[in-house]
Scaffold this active site. Sequence first.
Site, PDB file in Angstrom:
ATOM      1  N   LYS A   1       0.827  -1.214   0.000  1.00  0.00           N
ATOM      2  CA  LYS A   1       0.000   0.000   0.000  1.00  0.00           C
ATOM      3  C   LYS A   1       0.856   1.258   0.000  1.00  0.00           C
ATOM      4  CE  LYS A   1      -4.377  -1.694   1.633  1.00  0.00           C
ATOM      5  NZ  LYS A   1      -5.580  -1.461   2.425  1.00  0.00           N
TER       6      LYS A   1
ATOM      7  N   LYS B   1      -4.502 -10.416  -6.021  1.00  0.00           N
ATOM      8  CA  LYS B   1      -5.715 -10.554  -5.210  1.00  0.00           C
ATOM      9  C   LYS B   1      -6.824  -9.620  -5.714  1.00  0.00           C
ATOM     10  CE  LYS B   1      -6.532  -8.250  -1.307  1.00  0.00           C
ATOM     11  NZ  LYS B   1      -6.794  -7.773   0.067  1.00  0.00           N
TER      12      LYS B   1
ATOM     13  N   LYS C   1     -10.989  -4.394  -3.443  1.00  0.00           N
ATOM     14  CA  LYS C   1     -12.010  -3.358  -3.596  1.00  0.00           C
ATOM     15  C   LYS C   1     -11.404  -2.008  -3.918  1.00  0.00           C
ATOM     16  CE  LYS C   1     -13.297  -3.522   1.171  1.00  0.00           C
ATOM     17  NZ  LYS C   1     -12.278  -3.264   2.188  1.00  0.00           N
TER      18      LYS C   1
END
Length: 336
Positions: free
Chosen positions: A117, A199, A202
């Site tokens: 991230k 993966k 969202k």
Amino acid sequence: MEQTEQKKVIFSGIQPSGELTLGNYLGALKNWVKLQDQYDCYYCIVDMHAITVKQEPKDLRRRTLEVLSIYIAAGIDPEKNTLFIQSHVPAHAEAAWLLNCNTYMGELSRMTQFKDKSQRYGNNISAGLFNYPVLMVADILLYQADLVPVGVDQKQHLELTRDVAERFNNTYSETFKIPEPYIPEAGAKIMDLQEPTKKMSKSSDNPNSYILIMDPPEVIRKKVSRAVTDSLGVVKYNDEQPGVKNLMTILSVIKGKTIQEIEKEYEGQGYAQFKKDVAEAIVGELEPIQKKVKDLVANKEYLESIYKKGAEKASYVANKTLRKMQKKIGFIPVSR
Ligand code: ATP
Ligand code: LTN
């Protein structure tokens, strides 16, 4: 002793940081539903985790209640389980501070989710994003959870939770239960439909890469038909065909069929019928949930009654553990 007191404890949560995906559903939620009869379950909407990256306030508000509605619509019974919003229980933030002081920078630097991230968000990385796993440790330990049902991407955070709990217990004497992860055998990592080695997430920028729990049926059909496969044209489960493998996993988890059964069923066929069947399986699973969610989000009073009751029950348990932590650390107690 009351029966609930004998039951083992489960804690889990989902961030209202985006619309929930089929990955959240198959990797986490579907299992929560299965576990609710055997365990004393705390299912949280972790809004404090969501703000580790920038959130639009009005979207965060809407999504928080939508996630609560999805929990209920997916089959989590609010009478049997404790459903609550993380920021309603201040003990999470307080415990996280105490645990931050018992966690090493080195441990947090090794977290792969932080590395991923922080690469994505470039120069705007909050200190909260770095410390986020410690808040998760607090979530779990405050309830003395035995089991934490999550997708496989959370395994490393669970290992950290165990390490921090053991360290605290060794430093200050027995305080926390050491939790175990509960990772499903199938569905623990649903992959991105466009890049099936990643993966499904969202927070991806490409809407074709995920299926949302709230995607209308025609959108689901379109996204599945566009899902990346390969030119081999055989429905076989192997690492050389990651796209097909992912769709097989989805079909298998939803329909309860084994991979062998699916391979047999589509032997000698291309991908057209297979993809159609995958899409219909997803639509069949999600459509009834979507209808319920729409009714629930419109019923703000009902939702409020659920999260209020949840926060009361959660606070009681969490505060008990927090007091214990404060006392062991050496803080002066004040009668409340
Ligand atoms: P983001 O993609 O923005 O990082 P996320 O969906 O991974 O968000 P959470 O909302 O915190 O993060 O995830 C909630 C639960 O859903 C966790 O238990 C996580 O392991 C699970 N989960 C998320 N994505 C998947 C996936 N693709 N497959 C299986 N489980 C998943
Ligand atoms: N970090 C988790 C969400 C989460 C969680 C938890 C999961 C926050 N607190 C406690 C289980 C238990 C994630 O999926 N990104």
